[in-house]
Design a protein around this motif. Structure first.
Motif, PDB file in Angstrom:
ATOM      1  N   GLY A 158       0.816  -1.217   0.000  1.00  0.00           N
ATOM      2  CA  GLY A 158       0.000   0.000   0.000  1.00  0.00           C
ATOM      3  C   GLY A 158       0.846   1.263   0.000  1.00  0.00           C
ATOM      4  N   SER A 159       2.062   1.162   0.527  1.00  0.00           N
ATOM      5  CA  SER A 159       2.921   2.343   0.600  1.00  0.00           C
ATOM      6  C   SER A 159       3.614   2.628  -0.737  1.00  0.00           C
ATOM      7  CB  SER A 159       3.967   2.166   1.706  1.00  0.00           C
ATOM      8  OG  SER A 159       3.305   2.102   2.955  1.00  0.00           O
ATOM      9  N   ASP A 160       3.405   1.740  -1.689  1.00  0.00           N
ATOM     10  CA  ASP A 160       3.847   1.976  -3.070  1.00  0.00           C
ATOM     11  C   ASP A 160       2.625   2.292  -3.933  1.00  0.00           C
ATOM     12  OD1 ASP A 160       5.477   1.717  -5.552  1.00  0.00           O
ATOM     13  OD2 ASP A 160       4.339  -0.144  -5.811  1.00  0.00           O
ATOM     14  N   LYS A 180       3.977   2.679   6.509  1.00  0.00           N
ATOM     15  CA  LYS A 180       3.083   2.915   7.642  1.00  0.00           C
ATOM     16  C   LYS A 180       3.788   2.536   8.954  1.00  0.00           C
ATOM     17  CE  LYS A 180      -0.595   0.381   8.848  1.00  0.00           C
ATOM     18  NZ  LYS A 180      -1.947  -0.186   8.887  1.00  0.00           N
ATOM     19  N   THR A 181       4.413   1.365   8.958  1.00  0.00           N
ATOM     20  CA  THR A 181       5.021   0.867  10.202  1.00  0.00           C
ATOM     21  C   THR A 181       6.470   1.296  10.370  1.00  0.00           C
ATOM     22  OG1 THR A 181       5.711  -1.106   9.005  1.00  0.00           O
ATOM     23  CG2 THR A 181       3.596  -1.208  10.154  1.00  0.00           C
ATOM     24  N   PHE A 182       7.128   1.587   9.304  1.00  0.00           N
ATOM     25  CA  PHE A 182       8.565   1.866   9.244  1.00  0.00           C
ATOM     26  C   PHE A 182       9.389   0.686   9.764  1.00  0.00           C
ATOM     27  CE2 PHE A 182      11.837   4.912   8.281  1.00  0.00           C
ATOM     28  CZ  PHE A 182      11.184   5.708   7.370  1.00  0.00           C
ATOM     29  N   THR A 183       8.867  -0.496   9.551  1.00  0.00           N
ATOM     30  CA  THR A 183       9.613  -1.694   9.944  1.00  0.00           C
ATOM     31  C   THR A 183       9.759  -2.644   8.758  1.00  0.00           C
ATOM     32  OG1 THR A 183       7.575  -2.813  10.590  1.00  0.00           O
ATOM     33  CG2 THR A 183       8.754  -1.648  12.338  1.00  0.00           C
ATOM     34  N   THR A 184       9.281  -2.240   7.598  1.00  0.00           N
ATOM     35  CA  THR A 184       9.226  -3.155   6.451  1.00  0.00           C
ATOM     36  C   THR A 184      10.612  -3.307   5.836  1.00  0.00           C
ATOM     37  OG1 THR A 184       6.983  -2.386   6.106  1.00  0.00           O
ATOM     38  CG2 THR A 184       7.990  -3.606   4.296  1.00  0.00           C
ATOM     39  N   ILE A 185      11.079  -4.542   5.847  1.00  0.00           N
ATOM     40  CA  ILE A 185      12.476  -4.805   5.521  1.00  0.00           C
ATOM     41  C   ILE A 185      12.854  -4.344   4.093  1.00  0.00           C
ATOM     42  CG2 ILE A 185      12.062  -7.220   4.832  1.00  0.00           C
ATOM     43  CD1 ILE A 185      15.068  -6.130   6.865  1.00  0.00           C
TER      44      ILE A 185
END
Ligand SMILES: O=P(O)(O)OC[C@H]1O[C@](O)(CO)[C@@H](O)[C@@H]1O
Length: 278
Positions: A153-155, A205-210
């Motif tokens: 979703g962030s893309d 969103k989470t800023f944890t996506t590798i």
């Protein structure tokens, strides 16, 4: 009970089987006003489902399924700000993101609309700065290319907004999207770019996506190397788009980036290392 184990689902599946090879041509032939009947307007949207393989019976069965799953109840709960996102235990207030400034939408007794608009205002001010050239890269050159780094979703979200609003974009700015963790994606995206004129938006969103953090870290290396090893340049070339303000602030790829007050509304803002977060 799972959706596809419910009697309403079974009834729909049976109905689909009964429709067999029925062709749309037959449905139009037997119902000359089908095109008028199976269309509706909702605000600016014109919905035409006459050209789907649906009959009055299909619609009735779909309504039964929606009623059995309490779609209307959940919709109302969404508008009331109840926490219907059960996996994240949070409200699903896309409605608040679209609400006018004077609307009142409460979550846990607090009107969230002012917080949403504060973030929107920040985003607009930053975007305006990039467009007008008030916001420059570290060497003082104007930003000419914006590269969104994100996945899922962030893309797709930023890419969809860009596609939809392309006609209104500043023609002296170019936009690229990097989502694949295969380094070839980023490599190709920046191949012909001048780091001094490039702004990266790290969307997560989470800023944890590798995948996103990996690409952002590679982009950071490309930028710093391209600007003669000047680490402080990162502050002028990276912004974070996130609901996770603390994490995006401390990220190695966006060390000088601030998000909003941690209200959970996505924010894209930035600051220089000198000035601190607004
Ligand atoms: O925006 P984030 O937190 O980086 O997540 C990116 C994507 O990864 C997922 O969490 C899982 O694919 C998606 O739901 C989301 O769109």
């Amino acid at each position: 009970m799972r959706l596809n184990q419910s009697p309403e689902w079974a009834a729909l599946a049976k109905h689909r089987a009964e429709l067999g090879d029925t062709h749309l041509r037959e449905l139009f032939a037997t119902d000359p006003v089908r095109a008028e009947r199976l269309t509706t307007r909702v605000g600016d949207l014109y919905l035409d489902y006459s050209k789907h393989l649906v009959t009055d019976e299909t619609l009735g069965l779909l309504r039964d399924l929606a009623a059995a799953r309490d779609v209307a109840g959940l919709r109302d709960a969404m508008f009331r700000g109840e926490k219907i996102n059960v996996t994240e235990r949070r409200a699903v207030l896309h409605t608040a993101l679209r609400a006018p400034r004077d609307a009142v939408i409460e979550v846990d007794g607090e009107n969230v609309v002012p917080a949403v608009h504060a973030v929107l205002d920040k985003m607009a001010a930053f975007a305006d700065g990039v467009r007008t050239g008030a916001w420059t890269g570290a060497t003082g050159k104007r930003i000419r290319t914006v590269v969104n780094i994100g996945i899922g979703g962030s893309d797709l979200g930023p890419a969809m907004a860009y596609e939809a609003l392309r006609a209104y974009t500043a023609r002296d700015l170019a936009f690229r999207f990097v989502s694949n963790v295969d380094g070839a994606d980023l490599h190709e995206a920046v191949l012909d770019l001048d780091p001094a004129e490039t702004l990266f938006i790290v969307a997560s969103k989470t800023f944890t996506t590798i995948e996103t953090i990996t690409n952002a870290t590679s982009a950071r290396s490309w930028l710093v190397a391209g600007l003669g090893g000047d680490e402080s340049a990162v502050a002028k070339h990276f912004v974070a788009l996130s609901t996770n303000a603390p994490r995006s602030r401390s990220s190695a790829s966006t060390p000088s980036t601030c998000s909003s007050s941690g209200t959970g509304w996505a924010a894209v803002t930035r600051t220089t290392p000198r000035s601190g977060c607004p």
